[in-house]
Design a protein around this motif. Structure first.
Motif, short mmCIF file in Angstrom:
data_model
loop_
_atom_site.label_atom_id
_atom_site.label_comp_id
_atom_site.label_asym_id
_atom_site.label_seq_id
_atom_site.Cartn_x
_atom_site.Cartn_y
_atom_site.Cartn_z
N GLU A 1 -5.43 14.75 -10.99
CA GLU A 1 -4.89 13.73 -10.09
C GLU A 1 -4.50 12.52 -10.92
O GLU A 1 -5.15 12.19 -11.91
N LYS A 2 -3.45 11.87 -10.46
CA LYS A 2 -3.06 10.60 -11.09
C LYS A 2 -2.98 9.55 -10.00
O LYS A 2 -2.31 9.76 -8.98
N VAL A 3 -3.66 8.45 -10.21
CA VAL A 3 -3.72 7.39 -9.20
C VAL A 3 -3.06 6.14 -9.77
O VAL A 3 -3.34 5.76 -10.91
N ILE B 1 -2.82 2.26 -2.90
CA ILE B 1 -2.68 3.18 -4.04
C ILE B 1 -1.76 4.33 -3.68
O ILE B 1 -1.52 4.63 -2.51
N GLU C 1 -0.35 11.07 -1.95
CA GLU C 1 -1.09 10.39 -0.88
C GLU C 1 -0.87 8.89 -1.02
O GLU C 1 -1.08 8.34 -2.10
N VAL D 1 -1.34 14.57 -6.70
CA VAL D 1 -2.15 15.75 -6.98
C VAL D 1 -1.24 16.81 -7.56
O VAL D 1 -0.16 17.09 -7.02
N CYS E 1 -2.36 2.12 -8.74
CA CYS E 1 -2.59 1.03 -7.80
C CYS E 1 -1.30 0.23 -7.66
O CYS E 1 -0.74 -0.21 -8.67
N ARG F 1 -1.67 8.32 -4.84
CA ARG F 1 -2.43 9.36 -5.56
C ARG F 1 -1.56 10.61 -5.65
O ARG F 1 -1.09 11.12 -4.63
#
Lengths: 141, 187
Positions: A85-87, A75, A27, A79, A89, A77
């Protein structure tokens, strides 16, 4: 009593037969107004317009979402199949740097980063067997 | 004084074959020796291993090795010591190998064919290369499943009676492979 089957779950070994990419969705969120999305016309937006279509084509197994997220830093994101989840920035990054972060998320599994202790992880029994003092040639004292 | 065939399966250090004393230096020499380490004593002892100077010719198995190779192949489980950029890993089929570095020019999902194998063994038989085993004898394949990294490590360096603290950060990349098959090929 009828013979009962022992319930057994197969151990997942991704890559032995077929390989399944662990990243299932990416995302991309950006803000139209904020400068960290590089003035809207560059960087993240440039990434979205020029880099992302090619990236999405190269990775047909990954679901791509693009949505504005106002008043927030941009960001990415990721999944994963294990539910995590890994986000990341991507504020103030150029479009090629944003692409690198997207590739980083694509290449990783959802597992937490762990220090490397033993490089080989195996669920198989030892091939040569456990030592036994009762087998083999006898020693003379 | 026992026959070489009676040597213990699990004590390779007791084997005094000259191949074991040769240092593992990556040369082109690939003379292999198939060692019989069965617990059951055989009627005739195996012949002494071939001792030859390193040569640039491709490996040739002795006739005794060729006789024992089908026995190695017939065993149910095999292990191999694979070498990737000099790092050795003892693996069986299905194992996950986390390389302590990022493998270049590969992407996630790629299939790799391992070329450098120094030991190929089973429960009763071991094939040792000097330093590598001929590629025609085995097929070891691995899949690149992940490119990840270690967590960030922060090292602080500070000397006594000095206020200055130096901070060094490191976060190395790892490539994770899954060994999909280890096969001893029919000759």
């Amino acid at each position: 009593m009828p013979v009962k089957v022992l319930p057994a779950v197969s151990k997942a070994q991704n890559g032995v037969g077929a390989f399944v990419l662990q990243c299932k969705r990416l995302e991309f969120n950006y803000c139209d107004a904020a400068g960290s999305s590089r003035g809207m016309k560059c960087s993240d937006r440039l990434f979205l317009k020029h880099c992302l279509p090619q990236f999405a084509k190269q990775n047909p197994a990954i679901e791509m979402h693009v949505a504005p997220r106002p008043s927030k830093h941009p960001i990415i994101r990721g999944v994963y199949i294990n539910g995590r989840e890994k986000v990341i920035c991507v504020r103030n990054l150029e479009h090629n740097q944003v692409l690198k972060k997207a590739e980083l998320l694509r290449n990783s599994s959802g597992l937490q980063l762990r220090k490397l202790r033993n490089p080989v992880q195996s669920i198989n029994d030892s091939v040569r067997g456990i030592f036994s003092p009762f087998h083999g040639p006898k020693h003379a004292l | 004084m026992s026959l070489p065939a009676l040597r213990r399966l699990l004590r390779p250090s007791l084997l005094s074959y000259s191949v074991l004393s040769r240092s593992i230096i990556p040369t082109v020499a690939t003379r292999t020796a198939l060692l019989t380490t069965s617990a059951v004593p055989s009627s005739t002892p195996p012949p002494p291993p071939p001792v030859s100077a390193p040569s640039t010719e491709p490996t040739t198995l002795t006739s005794s090795d060729l006789n024992l190779l089908p026995l190695l192949r017939a065993q149910p489980q095999h292990y191999a010591t694979i070498h990737i950029q000099g790092f050795p890993f003892l693996v069986t089929a299905g194992d996950q190998v986390t390389l302590p570095f990022r493998l270049k020019d590969v992407t996630v999902g790629d299939q790799l064919r391992i070329t450098h194998v120094s030991v190929l063994g089973s429960r009763d038989y071991t094939l040792k290369g000097a330093p590598w085993i001929d590629e025609k004898l085995f097929e070891v394949r691995a899949t690149v499943i992940e490119e990840t990294s270690e967590p960030m490590r922060i090292k602080k360096k500070k000397k006594q009676r000095t206020r200055r603290t130096k901070t060094v950060k490191s976060k190395h990349f790892y490539t994770v492979l899954r060994v999909s098959q280890i096969d001893v090929l029919e000759q």
